[in-house]
Motif scaffolding. Structure first.
Motif, PDB file in Angstrom:
ATOM      1  N   VAL A  27       0.866  -1.184   0.000  1.00  0.00           N
ATOM      2  CA  VAL A  27       0.000   0.000   0.000  1.00  0.00           C
ATOM      3  C   VAL A  27       0.897   1.226   0.000  1.00  0.00           C
ATOM      4  O   VAL A  27       1.802   1.350   0.827  1.00  0.00           O
ATOM      5  N   GLU A  28       0.640   2.147  -0.909  1.00  0.00           N
ATOM      6  CA  GLU A  28       1.444   3.362  -1.011  1.00  0.00           C
ATOM      7  C   GLU A  28       0.872   4.462  -0.121  1.00  0.00           C
ATOM      8  O   GLU A  28      -0.329   4.738  -0.136  1.00  0.00           O
ATOM      9  N   LEU A  29       1.758   5.089   0.662  1.00  0.00           N
ATOM     10  CA  LEU A  29       1.422   6.267   1.455  1.00  0.00           C
ATOM     11  C   LEU A  29       2.280   7.433   0.982  1.00  0.00           C
ATOM     12  O   LEU A  29       3.462   7.255   0.688  1.00  0.00           O
ATOM     13  N   VAL A  30       1.684   8.608   0.920  1.00  0.00           N
ATOM     14  CA  VAL A  30       2.437   9.840   0.693  1.00  0.00           C
ATOM     15  C   VAL A  30       2.062  10.807   1.805  1.00  0.00           C
ATOM     16  O   VAL A  30       0.879  11.141   1.968  1.00  0.00           O
ATOM     17  N   ASN A  31       3.049  11.203   2.591  1.00  0.00           N
ATOM     18  CA  ASN A  31       2.802  12.035   3.783  1.00  0.00           C
ATOM     19  C   ASN A  31       1.773  11.388   4.704  1.00  0.00           C
ATOM     20  O   ASN A  31       0.868  12.033   5.222  1.00  0.00           O
ATOM     21  N   ARG A  32       1.911  10.048   4.877  1.00  0.00           N
ATOM     22  CA  ARG A  32       1.066   9.241   5.764  1.00  0.00           C
ATOM     23  C   ARG A  32      -0.391   9.194   5.324  1.00  0.00           C
ATOM     24  O   ARG A  32      -1.275   8.890   6.132  1.00  0.00           O
ATOM     25  N   ILE A  33      -0.673   9.452   4.079  1.00  0.00           N
ATOM     26  CA  ILE A  33      -2.029   9.358   3.546  1.00  0.00           C
ATOM     27  C   ILE A  33      -2.030   8.340   2.415  1.00  0.00           C
ATOM     28  O   ILE A  33      -1.164   8.376   1.533  1.00  0.00           O
ATOM     29  N   GLU A  34      -2.995   7.407   2.433  1.00  0.00           N
ATOM     30  CA  GLU A  34      -3.082   6.412   1.370  1.00  0.00           C
ATOM     31  C   GLU A  34      -3.439   7.086   0.051  1.00  0.00           C
ATOM     32  O   GLU A  34      -4.383   7.874  -0.024  1.00  0.00           O
ATOM     33  N   THR A  35      -2.695   6.759  -0.980  1.00  0.00           N
ATOM     34  CA  THR A  35      -2.927   7.354  -2.295  1.00  0.00           C
ATOM     35  C   THR A  35      -3.933   6.559  -3.114  1.00  0.00           C
ATOM     36  O   THR A  35      -4.418   7.054  -4.142  1.00  0.00           O
ATOM     37  N   GLY A  36      -4.223   5.323  -2.712  1.00  0.00           N
ATOM     38  CA  GLY A  36      -5.078   4.447  -3.503  1.00  0.00           C
ATOM     39  C   GLY A  36      -4.289   3.502  -4.389  1.00  0.00           C
ATOM     40  O   GLY A  36      -4.857   2.563  -4.958  1.00  0.00           O
ATOM     41  N   ARG A  37      -2.992   3.728  -4.516  1.00  0.00           N
ATOM     42  CA  ARG A  37      -2.146   2.836  -5.310  1.00  0.00           C
ATOM     43  C   ARG A  37      -1.714   1.643  -4.462  1.00  0.00           C
ATOM     44  O   ARG A  37      -1.244   1.810  -3.325  1.00  0.00           O
ATOM     45  N   THR A  38      -1.873   0.460  -5.007  1.00  0.00           N
ATOM     46  CA  THR A  38      -1.479  -0.766  -4.308  1.00  0.00           C
ATOM     47  C   THR A  38      -0.775  -1.688  -5.289  1.00  0.00           C
ATOM     48  O   THR A  38      -0.863  -1.527  -6.508  1.00  0.00           O
ATOM     49  N   PHE A  39      -0.070  -2.665  -4.715  1.00  0.00           N
ATOM     50  CA  PHE A  39       0.526  -3.733  -5.510  1.00  0.00           C
ATOM     51  C   PHE A  39       0.167  -5.049  -4.834  1.00  0.00           C
ATOM     52  O   PHE A  39       0.289  -5.180  -3.615  1.00  0.00           O
ATOM     53  N   HIS A  40      -0.260  -6.036  -5.634  1.00  0.00           N
ATOM     54  CA  HIS A  40      -0.669  -7.321  -5.071  1.00  0.00           C
ATOM     55  C   HIS A  40      -0.297  -8.418  -6.048  1.00  0.00           C
ATOM     56  O   HIS A  40      -0.579  -8.315  -7.250  1.00  0.00           O
ATOM     57  N   ALA A  41       0.355  -9.462  -5.553  1.00  0.00           N
ATOM     58  CA  ALA A  41       0.754 -10.560  -6.440  1.00  0.00           C
ATOM     59  C   ALA A  41       0.842 -11.864  -5.661  1.00  0.00           C
ATOM     60  O   ALA A  41       1.156 -11.882  -4.467  1.00  0.00           O
ATOM     61  N   TYR A  42       0.531 -12.961  -6.364  1.00  0.00           N
ATOM     62  CA  TYR A  42       0.745 -14.318  -5.866  1.00  0.00           C
ATOM     63  C   TYR A  42       1.891 -14.942  -6.667  1.00  0.00           C
ATOM     64  O   TYR A  42       2.088 -14.629  -7.848  1.00  0.00           O
ATOM     65  N   TYR A  43       2.629 -15.854  -6.018  1.00  0.00           N
ATOM     66  CA  TYR A  43       3.750 -16.525  -6.673  1.00  0.00           C
ATOM     67  C   TYR A  43       3.672 -18.030  -6.441  1.00  0.00           C
ATOM     68  O   TYR A  43       3.282 -18.484  -5.350  1.00  0.00           O
ATOM     69  N   ASN A  44       4.048 -18.767  -7.464  1.00  0.00           N
ATOM     70  CA  ASN A  44       4.150 -20.225  -7.346  1.00  0.00           C
ATOM     71  C   ASN A  44       5.429 -20.547  -6.576  1.00  0.00           C
ATOM     72  O   ASN A  44       6.530 -20.210  -7.026  1.00  0.00           O
ATOM     73  N   PRO A  45       5.326 -21.190  -5.423  1.00  0.00           N
ATOM     74  CA  PRO A  45       6.527 -21.430  -4.619  1.00  0.00           C
ATOM     75  C   PRO A  45       7.352 -22.631  -5.069  1.00  0.00           C
ATOM     76  O   PRO A  45       8.475 -22.820  -4.599  1.00  0.00           O
ATOM     77  N   GLY A  46       6.766 -23.460  -5.914  1.00  0.00           N
ATOM     78  CA  GLY A  46       7.482 -24.653  -6.343  1.00  0.00           C
ATOM     79  C   GLY A  46       7.624 -25.700  -5.258  1.00  0.00           C
ATOM     80  O   GLY A  46       8.456 -26.616  -5.369  1.00  0.00           O
ATOM     81  N   ARG A  47       6.813 -25.590  -4.227  1.00  0.00           N
ATOM     82  CA  ARG A  47       6.804 -26.562  -3.131  1.00  0.00           C
ATOM     83  C   ARG A  47       5.450 -26.481  -2.430  1.00  0.00           C
ATOM     84  O   ARG A  47       4.734 -25.482  -2.568  1.00  0.00           O
ATOM     85  N   PRO A  48       5.084 -27.503  -1.677  1.00  0.00           N
ATOM     86  CA  PRO A  48       3.770 -27.490  -1.018  1.00  0.00           C
ATOM     87  C   PRO A  48       3.696 -26.455   0.109  1.00  0.00           C
ATOM     88  O   PRO A  48       4.704 -26.093   0.719  1.00  0.00           O
ATOM     89  N   VAL A  49       2.480 -26.001   0.367  1.00  0.00           N
ATOM     90  CA  VAL A  49       2.209 -25.125   1.502  1.00  0.00           C
ATOM     91  C   VAL A  49       2.008 -25.983   2.742  1.00  0.00           C
ATOM     92  O   VAL A  49       1.277 -26.976   2.703  1.00  0.00           O
ATOM     93  N   HIS A  50       2.656 -25.613   3.851  1.00  0.00           N
ATOM     94  CA  HIS A  50       2.468 -26.353   5.099  1.00  0.00           C
ATOM     95  C   HIS A  50       1.005 -26.260   5.553  1.00  0.00           C
ATOM     96  O   HIS A  50       0.384 -25.195   5.424  1.00  0.00           O
ATOM     97  N   PRO A  51       0.447 -27.330   6.095  1.00  0.00           N
ATOM     98  CA  PRO A  51      -0.941 -27.281   6.586  1.00  0.00           C
ATOM     99  C   PRO A  51      -1.172 -26.171   7.605  1.00  0.00           C
ATOM    100  O   PRO A  51      -2.231 -25.529   7.611  1.00  0.00           O
ATOM    101  N   GLU A  52      -0.165 -25.942   8.479  1.00  0.00           N
ATOM    102  CA  GLU A  52      -0.321 -24.888   9.485  1.00  0.00           C
ATOM    103  C   GLU A  52      -0.419 -23.510   8.831  1.00  0.00           C
ATOM    104  O   GLU A  52      -1.192 -22.649   9.270  1.00  0.00           O
ATOM    105  N   ALA A  53       0.360 -23.292   7.778  1.00  0.00           N
ATOM    106  CA  ALA A  53       0.300 -22.013   7.069  1.00  0.00           C
ATOM    107  C   ALA A  53      -1.022 -21.885   6.317  1.00  0.00           C
ATOM    108  O   ALA A  53      -1.637 -20.806   6.294  1.00  0.00           O
TER     109      ALA A  53
END
Length: 233
Positions: A27-53
Protein backbone atom coordinates in the motif's frame (compact mmCIF):
# COMPACT_ATOMS: atom_id res chain seq x y z
CA UNK A 1 7.34 11.54 1.71
CA UNK A 2 6.53 8.25 -0.02
CA UNK A 3 6.34 5.05 2.05
CA UNK A 4 5.24 1.50 1.30
CA UNK A 5 3.37 -0.62 3.84
CA UNK A 6 3.56 -4.29 2.95
CA UNK A 7 2.76 -7.79 4.15
CA UNK A 8 3.60 -11.27 2.92
CA UNK A 9 2.20 -14.78 3.11
CA UNK A 10 4.49 -17.81 2.87
CA UNK A 11 4.49 -21.59 2.71
CA UNK A 12 5.82 -21.76 6.27
CA UNK A 13 7.99 -20.02 8.83
CA UNK A 14 11.56 -20.61 7.65
CA UNK A 15 13.08 -19.41 4.40
CA UNK A 16 16.37 -21.06 5.26
CA UNK A 17 14.42 -24.27 5.84
CA UNK A 18 13.03 -24.19 2.31
CA UNK A 19 9.83 -22.18 2.72
CA UNK A 20 8.97 -19.62 0.07
CA UNK A 21 7.05 -16.42 -0.49
CA UNK A 22 3.61 -16.95 -2.05
CA UNK A 23 1.86 -13.58 -1.72
CA UNK A 24 2.79 -9.93 -1.23
CA UNK A 25 0.55 -6.90 -0.80
CA UNK A 26 1.77 -3.28 -0.78
CA UNK A 27 0.00 0.00 0.00
CA UNK A 28 1.44 3.36 -1.01
CA UNK A 29 1.42 6.27 1.45
CA UNK A 30 2.44 9.84 0.69
CA UNK A 31 2.80 12.04 3.78
CA UNK A 32 1.07 9.24 5.76
CA UNK A 33 -2.03 9.36 3.55
CA UNK A 34 -3.08 6.41 1.37
CA UNK A 35 -2.93 7.35 -2.29
CA UNK A 36 -5.08 4.45 -3.50
CA UNK A 37 -2.15 2.84 -5.31
CA UNK A 38 -1.48 -0.77 -4.31
CA UNK A 39 0.53 -3.73 -5.51
CA UNK A 40 -0.67 -7.32 -5.07
CA UNK A 41 0.75 -10.56 -6.44
CA UNK A 42 0.75 -14.32 -5.87
CA UNK A 43 3.75 -16.52 -6.67
CA UNK A 44 4.15 -20.22 -7.35
CA UNK A 45 6.53 -21.43 -4.62
CA UNK A 46 7.48 -24.65 -6.34
CA UNK A 47 6.80 -26.56 -3.13
CA UNK A 48 3.77 -27.49 -1.02
CA UNK A 49 2.21 -25.12 1.50
CA UNK A 50 2.47 -26.35 5.10
CA UNK A 51 -0.94 -27.28 6.59
CA UNK A 52 -0.32 -24.89 9.48
CA UNK A 53 0.30 -22.01 7.07
CA UNK A 54 -2.76 -22.93 5.00
CA UNK A 55 -4.89 -22.75 8.15
CA UNK A 56 -3.74 -19.13 8.58
CA UNK A 57 -4.08 -17.76 5.05
CA UNK A 58 -6.13 -20.36 3.16
CA UNK A 59 -3.92 -20.24 0.04
CA UNK A 60 -3.81 -23.73 -1.48
CA UNK A 61 -1.29 -25.51 -3.70
CA UNK A 62 -3.97 -25.80 -6.39
CA UNK A 63 -4.59 -22.05 -6.34
CA UNK A 64 -0.87 -21.31 -6.69
CA UNK A 65 -0.21 -23.88 -9.41
CA UNK A 66 -0.78 -21.45 -12.31
CA UNK A 67 0.83 -18.40 -10.70
CA UNK A 68 4.20 -17.08 -11.94
CA UNK A 69 7.43 -17.94 -10.20
CA UNK A 70 8.95 -15.04 -8.28
CA UNK A 71 11.92 -14.42 -10.68
CA UNK A 72 9.56 -14.09 -13.63
CA UNK A 73 7.47 -11.40 -11.94
CA UNK A 74 9.95 -9.59 -9.69
CA UNK A 75 10.39 -6.51 -11.89
CA UNK A 76 6.86 -5.25 -11.28
CA UNK A 77 7.41 -5.44 -7.51
CA UNK A 78 10.77 -3.66 -7.65
CA UNK A 79 9.31 -0.92 -9.81
CA UNK A 80 6.45 -0.34 -7.35
CA UNK A 81 8.49 -0.18 -4.14
CA UNK A 82 11.30 1.83 -5.79
CA UNK A 83 13.48 3.40 -3.07
CA UNK A 84 10.73 4.08 -0.50
CA UNK A 85 10.97 3.05 3.16
CA UNK A 86 9.21 -0.29 3.71
CA UNK A 87 6.88 -0.74 6.70
CA UNK A 88 5.85 -4.15 8.00
CA UNK A 89 4.64 -5.73 11.24
CA UNK A 90 7.34 -7.94 12.73
CA UNK A 91 9.30 -6.70 9.75
CA UNK A 92 12.31 -9.02 10.11
CA UNK A 93 10.11 -11.98 9.10
CA UNK A 94 8.75 -10.37 5.91
CA UNK A 95 12.13 -8.80 5.17
CA UNK A 96 13.87 -12.17 5.45
CA UNK A 97 11.56 -13.81 2.92
CA UNK A 98 11.64 -10.86 0.52
CA UNK A 99 15.42 -10.56 0.54
CA UNK A 100 15.69 -14.34 0.33
CA UNK A 101 13.62 -14.40 -2.85
CA UNK A 102 15.58 -11.48 -4.31
CA UNK A 103 18.82 -13.31 -3.61
CA UNK A 104 17.62 -16.46 -5.38
CA UNK A 105 17.02 -14.48 -8.56
CA UNK A 106 20.34 -12.58 -8.33
CA UNK A 107 18.77 -9.25 -7.38
CA UNK A 108 20.21 -6.82 -4.85
CA UNK A 109 18.98 -7.24 -1.30
CA UNK A 110 16.93 -4.45 0.22
CA UNK A 111 18.99 -2.43 2.69
CA UNK A 112 17.78 -2.81 6.27
CA UNK A 113 18.01 0.98 6.72
CA UNK A 114 14.75 1.11 4.74
CA UNK A 115 12.98 -1.21 7.19
CA UNK A 116 10.36 0.20 9.58
CA UNK A 117 8.90 -2.29 12.09
CA UNK A 118 5.47 -1.37 13.45
CA UNK A 119 5.78 -4.10 16.07
CA UNK A 120 8.81 -2.32 17.56
CA UNK A 121 6.97 1.01 17.43
CA UNK A 122 3.91 -0.50 19.15
CA UNK A 123 6.03 -2.03 21.92
CA UNK A 124 7.55 1.39 22.60
CA UNK A 125 4.26 3.26 22.54
CA UNK A 126 2.16 0.69 24.41
CA UNK A 127 4.46 -1.31 26.73
CA UNK A 128 2.81 -4.30 28.35
CA UNK A 129 -0.13 -4.31 25.93
CA UNK A 130 -0.92 -6.77 23.14
CA UNK A 131 0.80 -5.84 19.90
CA UNK A 132 -0.71 -8.15 17.28
CA UNK A 133 -2.29 -6.50 14.24
CA UNK A 134 -5.74 -7.50 15.54
CA UNK A 135 -5.03 -5.99 18.96
CA UNK A 136 -3.78 -2.72 17.45
CA UNK A 137 -6.82 -2.48 15.19
CA UNK A 138 -9.02 -2.83 18.28
CA UNK A 139 -7.01 -0.21 20.16
CA UNK A 140 -7.38 2.34 17.38
CA UNK A 141 -10.95 1.49 16.37
CA UNK A 142 -10.01 0.16 12.91
CA UNK A 143 -12.67 -2.08 11.38
CA UNK A 144 -11.35 -5.56 10.62
CA UNK A 145 -14.71 -7.36 10.51
CA UNK A 146 -14.04 -8.41 6.90
CA UNK A 147 -10.80 -10.15 7.89
CA UNK A 148 -11.60 -13.86 8.20
CA UNK A 149 -8.23 -15.21 7.04
CA UNK A 150 -4.87 -13.51 6.71
CA UNK A 151 -4.25 -11.96 3.30
CA UNK A 152 -1.23 -9.91 2.29
CA UNK A 153 -3.04 -6.96 0.71
CA UNK A 154 -5.83 -6.84 3.30
CA UNK A 155 -3.32 -6.98 6.16
CA UNK A 156 -1.20 -4.29 4.50
CA UNK A 157 -4.27 -2.04 4.24
CA UNK A 158 -5.09 -2.56 7.92
CA UNK A 159 -1.44 -2.04 8.87
CA UNK A 160 -1.32 1.22 6.92
CA UNK A 161 -4.09 2.59 9.14
CA UNK A 162 -2.37 1.28 12.27
CA UNK A 163 0.95 2.81 11.19
CA UNK A 164 -0.66 6.23 10.73
CA UNK A 165 -2.13 6.02 14.25
CA UNK A 166 1.14 4.79 15.77
CA UNK A 167 3.00 7.72 14.27
CA UNK A 168 0.67 10.48 15.35
CA UNK A 169 -2.58 10.06 13.47
CA UNK A 170 -3.55 12.27 10.52
CA UNK A 171 -1.60 15.32 11.74
CA UNK A 172 1.29 15.82 9.37
CA UNK A 173 4.32 17.64 10.73
CA UNK A 174 4.86 21.26 9.72
CA UNK A 175 8.26 20.31 8.41
CA UNK A 176 6.70 18.13 5.72
CA UNK A 177 4.32 20.91 4.73
CA UNK A 178 7.10 23.45 4.51
CA UNK A 179 8.96 21.26 2.03
CA UNK A 180 6.08 21.26 -0.44
CA UNK A 181 4.13 24.53 -0.08
CA UNK A 182 4.71 28.06 1.14
CA UNK A 183 2.76 28.61 4.33
CA UNK A 184 1.07 32.02 4.43
CA UNK A 185 1.43 34.11 7.61
CA UNK A 186 -1.46 33.76 10.00
CA UNK A 187 -3.77 36.63 11.05
CA UNK A 188 -2.28 39.21 8.70
CA UNK A 189 -5.68 40.60 7.63
CA UNK A 190 -7.13 41.48 11.05
CA UNK A 191 -8.17 45.15 11.47
CA UNK A 192 -6.56 46.78 14.53
CA UNK A 193 -8.94 47.38 17.43
CA UNK A 194 -10.35 50.92 17.84
CA UNK A 195 -10.29 52.16 21.45
CA UNK A 196 -13.48 54.04 22.35
CA UNK A 197 -13.97 56.57 25.14
CA UNK A 198 -15.65 55.07 28.23
CA UNK A 199 -19.41 55.47 28.37
CA UNK A 200 -21.09 57.56 31.15
CA UNK A 201 -23.72 55.63 33.11
CA UNK A 202 -24.68 58.33 35.73
CA UNK A 203 -28.41 58.88 36.34
CA UNK A 204 -29.97 62.09 34.99
CA UNK A 205 -31.69 64.58 37.37
CA UNK A 206 -35.08 63.42 36.08
CA UNK A 207 -34.21 59.79 36.79
CA UNK A 208 -33.02 60.66 40.30
CA UNK A 209 -36.29 62.57 41.00
CA UNK A 210 -38.39 59.63 39.75
CA UNK A 211 -36.43 57.26 41.96
CA UNK A 212 -36.88 59.48 45.01
CA UNK A 213 -40.64 59.70 44.40
CA UNK A 214 -40.91 55.92 44.12
CA UNK A 215 -38.96 55.35 47.33
CA UNK A 216 -41.27 57.76 49.16
CA UNK A 217 -44.24 55.51 48.42
CA UNK A 218 -42.66 52.43 50.07
CA UNK A 219 -44.29 51.68 53.47
CA UNK A 220 -42.02 50.82 56.41
CA UNK A 221 -38.86 50.10 54.36
CA UNK A 222 -36.27 47.89 56.04
CA UNK A 223 -33.58 50.45 55.26
CA UNK A 224 -35.52 52.96 57.40
CA UNK A 225 -35.15 50.99 60.68
CA UNK A 226 -32.74 52.68 63.06
CA UNK A 227 -29.80 50.88 64.62
CA UNK A 228 -31.34 51.47 68.06
CA UNK A 229 -34.52 49.67 67.03
CA UNK A 230 -32.47 46.70 65.76
CA UNK A 231 -30.45 46.54 68.98
CA UNK A 232 -33.56 46.65 71.20
CA UNK A 233 -35.29 43.96 69.13
Amino acid sequence: MREIVFDTETTGLSFSGGDRLIEIGCVELVNRIETGRTFHAYYNPGRPVHPEAFAVHGISDAFLSDKPFFPAAVDALIDFIADAPLIAHNASFDWGFLNGELGLCARDALCTTRMVDTLAIARTRHPGAKHSLDALCSRYGIDRSHRVLHGALLDAQLLAQVYVELTGGRQIGLGLVAETIAVAPVFTNITPSVHRAPRVFSATPAELAAHQAFMGRVKNPVWGISQATVASG
